[in-house]
Design a protein around this motif. Structure first.
Motif, PDB file in Angstrom:
ATOM      1  N   ARG A   1       0.836  -1.211   0.000  1.00 59.72           N
ATOM      2  CA  ARG A   1       0.000   0.000   0.000  1.00 59.72           C
ATOM      3  C   ARG A   1       0.866   1.255   0.000  1.00 59.72           C
ATOM      4  NH1 ARG A   1      -3.444  -0.455   5.087  1.00 59.72           N
ATOM      5  NH2 ARG A   1      -2.120  -2.214   5.657  1.00 59.72           N
ATOM      6  N   GLU A   2       1.930   1.208   0.798  1.00 57.02           N
ATOM      7  CA  GLU A   2       2.817   2.364   0.909  1.00 57.02           C
ATOM      8  C   GLU A   2       3.460   2.687  -0.444  1.00 57.02           C
ATOM      9  OE1 GLU A   2       5.738   3.788   4.433  1.00 57.02           O
ATOM     10  OE2 GLU A   2       6.260   1.866   3.534  1.00 57.02           O
ATOM     11  N   GLU A   3       3.850   1.663  -1.176  1.00 57.92           N
ATOM     12  CA  GLU A   3       4.459   1.875  -2.491  1.00 57.92           C
ATOM     13  C   GLU A   3       3.440   2.461  -3.470  1.00 57.92           C
ATOM     14  OE1 GLU A   3       7.531   2.232  -5.037  1.00 57.92           O
ATOM     15  OE2 GLU A   3       7.657   1.577  -2.944  1.00 57.92           O
ATOM     16  N   GLY A   4       2.184   2.003  -3.363  1.00 59.16           N
ATOM     17  CA  GLY A   4       1.140   2.569  -4.213  1.00 59.16           C
ATOM     18  C   GLY A   4       0.889   4.034  -3.898  1.00 59.16           C
ATOM     19  N   ILE A   5       0.875   4.366  -2.607  1.00 55.97           N
ATOM     20  CA  ILE A   5       0.702   5.763  -2.183  1.00 55.97           C
ATOM     21  C   ILE A   5       1.875   6.617  -2.662  1.00 55.97           C
ATOM     22  CG2 ILE A   5       0.624   7.290  -0.160  1.00 55.97           C
ATOM     23  CD1 ILE A   5      -0.787   4.898   1.308  1.00 55.97           C
ATOM     24  N   TYR A   6       3.085   6.057  -2.508  1.00 55.97           N
ATOM     25  CA  TYR A   6       4.284   6.795  -2.908  1.00 55.97           C
ATOM     26  C   TYR A   6       4.271   7.085  -4.408  1.00 55.97           C
ATOM     27  CZ  TYR A   6       9.236   7.974  -3.398  1.00 55.97           C
ATOM     28  OH  TYR A   6      10.419   8.611  -3.690  1.00 55.97           O
ATOM     29  N   ALA A   7       3.817   6.100  -5.195  1.00 54.35           N
ATOM     30  CA  ALA A   7       3.737   6.301  -6.645  1.00 54.35           C
ATOM     31  C   ALA A   7       2.811   7.467  -6.975  1.00 54.35           C
ATOM     32  CB  ALA A   7       3.247   5.024  -7.324  1.00 54.35           C
ATOM     33  N   LEU A   8       1.696   7.561  -6.253  1.00 56.55           N
ATOM     34  CA  LEU A   8       0.772   8.683  -6.473  1.00 56.55           C
ATOM     35  C   LEU A   8       1.422  10.006  -6.055  1.00 56.55           C
ATOM     36  CD1 LEU A   8      -2.560   7.117  -5.153  1.00 56.55           C
ATOM     37  CD2 LEU A   8      -1.941   7.534  -7.537  1.00 56.55           C
ATOM     38  N   GLU A   9       2.090   9.990  -4.915  1.00 52.14           N
ATOM     39  CA  GLU A   9       2.733  11.217  -4.426  1.00 52.14           C
ATOM     40  C   GLU A   9       3.830  11.698  -5.379  1.00 52.14           C
ATOM     41  OE1 GLU A   9       2.179  10.704   0.416  1.00 52.14           O
ATOM     42  OE2 GLU A   9       4.033  10.022  -0.544  1.00 52.14           O
ATOM     43  N   GLN A  10       4.478  10.760  -6.040  1.00 54.87           N
ATOM     44  CA  GLN A  10       5.549  11.103  -6.977  1.00 54.87           C
ATOM     45  C   GLN A  10       5.013  11.465  -8.368  1.00 54.87           C
ATOM     46  OE1 GLN A  10       9.045  11.208  -6.170  1.00 54.87           O
ATOM     47  NE2 GLN A  10       7.954  11.317  -4.222  1.00 54.87           N
ATOM     48  N   GLY A  11       3.694  11.469  -8.503  1.00 49.87           N
ATOM     49  CA  GLY A  11       3.103  11.822  -9.790  1.00 49.87           C
ATOM     50  C   GLY A  11       3.232  10.747 -10.847  1.00 49.87           C
ATOM     51  N   LYS A  12       3.402   9.490 -10.415  1.00 49.54           N
ATOM     52  CA  LYS A  12       3.511   8.388 -11.380  1.00 49.54           C
ATOM     53  C   LYS A  12       2.100   7.941 -11.768  1.00 49.54           C
ATOM     54  CE  LYS A  12       7.978   6.840  -9.578  1.00 49.54           C
ATOM     55  NZ  LYS A  12       8.718   5.776  -8.858  1.00 49.54           N
ATOM     56  N   THR A  13       1.433   8.827 -12.494  1.00 42.23           N
ATOM     57  CA  THR A  13       0.021   8.611 -12.814  1.00 42.23           C
ATOM     58  C   THR A  13      -0.235   8.581 -14.319  1.00 42.23           C
ATOM     59  OG1 THR A  13      -0.358  10.992 -12.623  1.00 42.23           O
ATOM     60  CG2 THR A  13      -0.761   9.668 -10.656  1.00 42.23           C
ATOM     61  N   PHE A  14       0.829   8.409 -15.103  1.00 35.52           N
ATOM     62  CA  PHE A  14       0.693   8.392 -16.558  1.00 35.52           C
ATOM     63  C   PHE A  14       0.575   6.957 -17.059  1.00 35.52           C
ATOM     64  CE2 PHE A  14       3.013  12.203 -15.330  1.00 35.52           C
ATOM     65  CZ  PHE A  14       2.275  13.193 -15.972  1.00 35.52           C
ATOM     66  N   TYR A  15       0.199   6.801 -18.327  1.00 38.33           N
ATOM     67  CA  TYR A  15       0.175   5.473 -18.933  1.00 38.33           C
ATOM     68  C   TYR A  15       1.559   4.822 -18.844  1.00 38.33           C
ATOM     69  CZ  TYR A  15      -4.078   7.002 -21.479  1.00 38.33           C
ATOM     70  OH  TYR A  15      -5.309   7.460 -21.830  1.00 38.33           O
ATOM     71  N   THR A  16       1.550   3.502 -18.637  1.00 39.21           N
ATOM     72  CA  THR A  16       2.768   2.733 -18.874  1.00 39.21           C
ATOM     73  C   THR A  16       2.688   2.206 -20.309  1.00 39.21           C
ATOM     74  OG1 THR A  16       1.839   0.589 -18.196  1.00 39.21           O
ATOM     75  CG2 THR A  16       2.775   2.001 -16.453  1.00 39.21           C
ATOM     76  N   SER A  17       3.692   1.481 -20.739  1.00 33.20           N
ATOM     77  CA  SER A  17       3.590   0.826 -22.047  1.00 33.20           C
ATOM     78  C   SER A  17       2.409  -0.143 -22.005  1.00 33.20           C
ATOM     79  CB  SER A  17       4.878   0.078 -22.388  1.00 33.20           C
ATOM     80  OG  SER A  17       5.007  -1.066 -21.562  1.00 33.20           O
ATOM     81  N   ASN A  18       1.868  -0.476 -23.162  1.00 34.48           N
ATOM     82  CA  ASN A  18       0.682  -1.325 -23.210  1.00 34.48           C
ATOM     83  C   ASN A  18       0.875  -2.646 -22.472  1.00 34.48           C
ATOM     84  OD1 ASN A  18       0.335  -0.090 -26.481  1.00 34.48           O
ATOM     85  ND2 ASN A  18      -1.073   0.403 -24.845  1.00 34.48           N
ATOM     86  N   ALA A  19       2.005  -3.274 -22.671  1.00 38.39           N
ATOM     87  CA  ALA A  19       2.242  -4.592 -22.077  1.00 38.39           C
ATOM     88  C   ALA A  19       2.613  -4.527 -20.607  1.00 38.39           C
ATOM     89  CB  ALA A  19       3.330  -5.329 -22.844  1.00 38.39           C
ATOM     90  N   GLY A  20       2.868  -3.320 -20.096  1.00 40.38           N
ATOM     91  CA  GLY A  20       3.159  -3.183 -18.678  1.00 40.38           C
ATOM     92  C   GLY A  20       4.484  -2.516 -18.394  1.00 40.38           C
ATOM     93  N   LEU A  21       4.647  -2.093 -17.169  1.00 36.77           N
ATOM     94  CA  LEU A  21       5.844  -1.428 -16.684  1.00 36.77           C
ATOM     95  C   LEU A  21       7.053  -2.363 -16.818  1.00 36.77           C
ATOM     96  CD1 LEU A  21       6.402   1.311 -15.116  1.00 36.77           C
ATOM     97  CD2 LEU A  21       6.204  -0.064 -13.020  1.00 36.77           C
TER      98      LEU A  21
END
Length: 390
Positions: A48-68
């Motif tokens: 959960r913490e990593e998911g929250i951190y991703a949001l806080e860091q602005g990692k909210t854009f598309y990844t590649s279609n097949a995944g990160l």
């Protein structure tokens, strides 16, 4: 008069029997539900913490279609460690919106109209309708309690025709809790290779086996190139609402699955993907803690069903147990409905998982031991009344 706006293919599909009882129990706040296959544990904090951190860091854009890229590499390491199969993260792994999307895009990528898909039942409710939606023809293989609901090579051989293209292999199994060991899989793999068919191996419960390690048919000689492995984070990592899974298989099939995924989905949720990297890297101890708790509940239920003389084989996977209620002379839906009405406990009729599930109930032990003890007490009272009536 307006023309019918609906597809006959879609209107002909039956709704999920699982959701029916989920909806009923949602209107009964005092009821105990043992119906939904969802872990009662919170997602481990570091995920959960990593998911929250991703949001806080602005990692909210598309990844590649097949995944990160980082996630696919971590999935590759995880599968090498767990099932001893090597997948190229760049071309053989597709990150999906749950394992359910993996089932859908695999069937759509592989089937032409009329191709047959062998579906052992009882099994998860999506295989058959997804086959129909992909214009395939579902062929059910009824599994037997006396075989502990394992698929035998003989049952497979009898079901194959010249139109057979895919075998669905749903182990560890929902709803029965059955598993297949390496020794069980070897004769099945032999038949698959002899008839040149492909396998869709749904291994979403691979982290939840008891007494023996999970075995994947993809790890057997000559099987990686004809197997698609579906897995994800919902069950083992308690991440149902994060909606994240993956499917691994030959590059030629993966390329076509990505094409469908690209047009229908674009990519899986970005912050879920970052959280999943943390899950695979650092959460084995949390997964083991949950597995130990499930095993305690499993052993409790097996003991209690034997004590009340309710016929039930011992499951060694997932978090379900599948008692036989044929002695009471009523359908599984009638039994489950009466049990809910009279004792305020929800279980799922076995018939929700195919016709050969009739006469059984799916009881989920993804619930606290306290809830299980209360529910089993009520089941004992209910069964006692039924036996006295007879």
């Amino acid at each position: 008069m307006m023309r019918d706006p609906l597809s006959k293919k879609v209107t002909g599909l039956a709704p999920s029997g699982i959701r029916k009882f989920f909806d009923l129990v949602s209107e009964m706040p005092e009821a105990i539900s043992l119906g939904v296959g969802e872990p009662d544990f919170d997602t481990p904090w570091r995920i959960r913490e990593e998911g929250i951190y991703a949001l806080e860091q602005g990692k909210t854009f598309y990844t590649s279609n097949a995944g990160l890229k980082e996630l696919k590499e971590e999935i590759g390491r995880y599968l090498r460690r767990k099932i001893n199969v090597d997948y190229d993260p760049a071309s053989e792994i597709v990150v999906t919106v749950g394992g359910s999307e993996g089932i859908d895009i695999a069937l759509r990528a592989m089937l032409d109209p009329g191709d047959e898909v062998l579906i052992p039942q009882p099994s998860y409710v999506s295989y058959l309708p997804c086959t129909v939606l992909a214009d395939g023809k579902p062929i059910v293989i009824p599994l037997k309690q006396e075989n502990e609901f394992k698929l035998t090579a003989e049952e497979l051989e009898e079901s194959i025709t010249p139109r057979t293209k895919i075998l669905v292999l749903p182990y560890p199994n929902n709803p029965t809790g059955a598993i297949m060991t390496k020794e069980d899989l070897e004769p099945v793999a032999k038949v698959v290779k002899e008839h040149d068919i492909f396998v869709l191996s749904d291994e979403i419960y691979s982290e939840l086996t008891y007494g023996t390690a999970h075995a994947s048919i993809a790890s057997l000689p000559g099987m990686k190139e004809r197997t698609l492995v579906i897995n994800g984070f919902s069950k083992g990592f308690a991440m149902t609402g994060w909606r994240l899974g993956y499917i691994c298989g030959p590059r030629a099939i993966a390329e076509q699955m990505v094409k469908i995924h690209q047009y229908a989905i674009m990519c899986a949720p970005t912050n879920s993907q970052y959280a999943a990297v943390e899950a695979l890297k650092n959460c084995e101890s949390e997964v083991e803690r949950m597995r130990v708790a499930y095993n305690q509940r499993r052993r409790y239920l097996v003991h209690e069903f034997r004590r009340m003389k309710l016929d039930c084989f011992e499951p060694f996977g997932a978090f379900y147990i599948f008692p036989n209620i044929k002695e009471f002379g009523m359908s599984s839906e009638a039994f489950a409905t009466r049990f809910l009405e009279e004792e305020k406990v929800a279980v799922v009729p076995g018939s929700a998982f195919g016709e050969c599930g009739e006469g059984f109930l799916r009881v989920s032990y993804a619930y606290s031991l306290e809830d299980l003890k209360e529910a089993i007490g009520r089941l004992g009272d209910f069964v006692g009344r039924l036996r006295n009536i007879r």
